[in-house]
Design a protein around this motif. Sequence first.
Motif, PDB file in Angstrom:
ATOM      1  N   PRO A  40       0.797  -1.225   0.000  1.00 37.02           N
ATOM      2  CA  PRO A  40       0.000   0.000   0.000  1.00 37.02           C
ATOM      3  C   PRO A  40       0.835   1.283   0.000  1.00 37.02           C
ATOM      4  CG  PRO A  40      -0.120  -1.081   2.130  1.00 37.02           C
ATOM      5  CD  PRO A  40       0.634  -1.992   1.211  1.00 37.02           C
ATOM      6  N   ALA A  41       2.060   1.191   0.449  1.00 35.63           N
ATOM      7  CA  ALA A  41       2.959   2.356   0.486  1.00 35.63           C
ATOM      8  C   ALA A  41       4.382   1.839   0.628  1.00 35.63           C
ATOM      9  CB  ALA A  41       2.600   3.264   1.661  1.00 35.63           C
ATOM     10  N   PRO A  42       5.359   2.663   0.257  1.00 33.19           N
ATOM     11  CA  PRO A  42       6.752   2.235   0.431  1.00 33.19           C
ATOM     12  C   PRO A  42       7.032   1.881   1.909  1.00 33.19           C
ATOM     13  CG  PRO A  42       6.650   4.228  -0.892  1.00 33.19           C
ATOM     14  CD  PRO A  42       5.262   3.983  -0.360  1.00 33.19           C
ATOM     15  N   GLY A  43       7.660   0.751   2.100  1.00 35.01           N
ATOM     16  CA  GLY A  43       7.982   0.326   3.461  1.00 35.01           C
ATOM     17  C   GLY A  43       6.846  -0.389   4.178  1.00 35.01           C
ATOM     18  N   LYS A  44       5.675  -0.463   3.558  1.00 31.35           N
ATOM     19  CA  LYS A  44       4.534  -1.165   4.161  1.00 31.35           C
ATOM     20  C   LYS A  44       4.434  -2.567   3.573  1.00 31.35           C
ATOM     21  CE  LYS A  44       3.011   2.237   6.640  1.00 31.35           C
ATOM     22  NZ  LYS A  44       2.984   2.173   8.084  1.00 31.35           N
ATOM     23  N   TRP A  45       3.930  -3.496   4.347  1.00 34.52           N
ATOM     24  CA  TRP A  45       3.819  -4.877   3.903  1.00 34.52           C
ATOM     25  C   TRP A  45       2.549  -5.095   3.087  1.00 34.52           C
ATOM     26  CZ3 TRP A  45       5.267  -8.563   8.517  1.00 34.52           C
ATOM     27  CH2 TRP A  45       6.602  -8.356   8.865  1.00 34.52           C
ATOM     28  N   SER A  46       2.653  -6.024   2.152  1.00 31.82           N
ATOM     29  CA  SER A  46       1.477  -6.434   1.388  1.00 31.82           C
ATOM     30  C   SER A  46       0.644  -7.390   2.250  1.00 31.82           C
ATOM     31  CB  SER A  46       1.901  -7.150   0.107  1.00 31.82           C
ATOM     32  OG  SER A  46       2.515  -8.389   0.421  1.00 31.82           O
ATOM     33  N   LYS A  47      -0.578  -7.661   1.803  1.00 25.96           N
ATOM     34  CA  LYS A  47      -1.433  -8.612   2.525  1.00 25.96           C
ATOM     35  C   LYS A  47      -0.769  -9.990   2.561  1.00 25.96           C
ATOM     36  CE  LYS A  47      -5.667  -6.254   1.206  1.00 25.96           C
ATOM     37  NZ  LYS A  47      -6.896  -6.301   0.411  1.00 25.96           N
ATOM     38  N   LYS A  48      -0.110 -10.345   1.476  1.00 27.97           N
ATOM     39  CA  LYS A  48       0.571 -11.634   1.381  1.00 27.97           C
ATOM     40  C   LYS A  48       1.725 -11.722   2.388  1.00 27.97           C
ATOM     41  CE  LYS A  48       2.434 -14.512  -2.328  1.00 27.97           C
ATOM     42  NZ  LYS A  48       2.719 -14.517  -3.768  1.00 27.97           N
ATOM     43  N   GLU A  49       2.485 -10.650   2.522  1.00 34.64           N
ATOM     44  CA  GLU A  49       3.594 -10.624   3.485  1.00 34.64           C
ATOM     45  C   GLU A  49       3.078 -10.685   4.921  1.00 34.64           C
ATOM     46  OE1 GLU A  49       7.072  -8.072   1.329  1.00 34.64           O
ATOM     47  OE2 GLU A  49       5.223  -6.995   1.832  1.00 34.64           O
ATOM     48  N   ILE A  50       1.991  -9.995   5.193  1.00 36.04           N
ATOM     49  CA  ILE A  50       1.413 -10.004   6.545  1.00 36.04           C
ATOM     50  C   ILE A  50       0.949 -11.411   6.901  1.00 36.04           C
ATOM     51  CG2 ILE A  50      -0.529  -9.202   7.957  1.00 36.04           C
ATOM     52  CD1 ILE A  50      -0.311  -6.515   6.368  1.00 36.04           C
ATOM     53  N   LEU A  51       0.225 -12.057   5.989  1.00 38.66           N
ATOM     54  CA  LEU A  51      -0.259 -13.408   6.253  1.00 38.66           C
ATOM     55  C   LEU A  51       0.916 -14.369   6.440  1.00 38.66           C
ATOM     56  CD1 LEU A  51      -2.610 -15.340   6.583  1.00 38.66           C
ATOM     57  CD2 LEU A  51      -2.637 -15.623   4.094  1.00 38.66           C
ATOM     58  N   GLY A  52       1.940 -14.241   5.600  1.00 37.87           N
ATOM     59  CA  GLY A  52       3.128 -15.083   5.739  1.00 37.87           C
ATOM     60  C   GLY A  52       3.805 -14.890   7.089  1.00 37.87           C
ATOM     61  N   HIS A  53       3.882 -13.640   7.524  1.00 35.87           N
ATOM     62  CA  HIS A  53       4.487 -13.336   8.823  1.00 35.87           C
ATOM     63  C   HIS A  53       3.678 -13.975   9.959  1.00 35.87           C
ATOM     64  CE1 HIS A  53       6.357 -11.135  12.098  1.00 35.87           C
ATOM     65  NE2 HIS A  53       5.161 -10.724  12.459  1.00 35.87           N
ATOM     66  N   LEU A  54       2.355 -13.867   9.893  1.00 34.76           N
ATOM     67  CA  LEU A  54       1.510 -14.447  10.938  1.00 34.76           C
ATOM     68  C   LEU A  54       1.659 -15.967  10.993  1.00 34.76           C
ATOM     69  CD1 LEU A  54      -1.710 -12.278  10.489  1.00 34.76           C
ATOM     70  CD2 LEU A  54      -0.034 -12.150  12.345  1.00 34.76           C
ATOM     71  N   ILE A  55       1.699 -16.598   9.822  1.00 30.31           N
ATOM     72  CA  ILE A  55       1.868 -18.055   9.771  1.00 30.31           C
ATOM     73  C   ILE A  55       3.227 -18.449  10.339  1.00 30.31           C
ATOM     74  CG2 ILE A  55       2.132 -20.034   8.212  1.00 30.31           C
ATOM     75  CD1 ILE A  55      -0.005 -18.621   6.415  1.00 30.31           C
ATOM     76  N   ASP A  56       4.265 -17.734   9.926  1.00 31.18           N
ATOM     77  CA  ASP A  56       5.617 -18.024  10.409  1.00 31.18           C
ATOM     78  C   ASP A  56       5.715 -17.831  11.918  1.00 31.18           C
ATOM     79  OD1 ASP A  56       8.472 -18.608   9.809  1.00 31.18           O
ATOM     80  OD2 ASP A  56       8.751 -16.565  10.577  1.00 31.18           O
ATOM     81  N   SER A  57       5.142 -16.746  12.411  1.00 26.77           N
ATOM     82  CA  SER A  57       5.178 -16.480  13.857  1.00 26.77           C
ATOM     83  C   SER A  57       4.445 -17.562  14.634  1.00 26.77           C
ATOM     84  CB  SER A  57       4.548 -15.118  14.164  1.00 26.77           C
ATOM     85  OG  SER A  57       5.337 -14.090  13.649  1.00 26.77           O
ATOM     86  N   ALA A  58       3.292 -17.977  14.136  1.00 25.19           N
ATOM     87  CA  ALA A  58       2.525 -19.019  14.824  1.00 25.19           C
ATOM     88  C   ALA A  58       3.307 -20.327  14.864  1.00 25.19           C
ATOM     89  CB  ALA A  58       1.181 -19.219  14.137  1.00 25.19           C
TER      90      ALA A  58
END
Length: 67
Positions: free
Chosen positions: A30-48
């Motif tokens: 959505p903006a420079p330096g902001k994560w995409s929806k795909k990156e956010i979901l990947g991060h949540l899965i990885d963290s879990a």
Amino acid sequence: MQSVAKDLESLLMIADRLRGIKDAEASIRPAPGKWSKKEILGHLIDSAANNHIRPSPADPSAELARL
């Protein structure tokens, strides 16, 4: 047992909604330096997944690493 069935039904509905998102749409930042929806979901899965491995400070039986 009804509770488990409802939880499973909810998960299946969420999975269907996620499958409906186009890869190109999910990859947009959505903006420079902001994560995409795909990156956010990947991060949540990885963290879990990683949180199942790490001991929790809230778990008194967990042995925490000393620095």
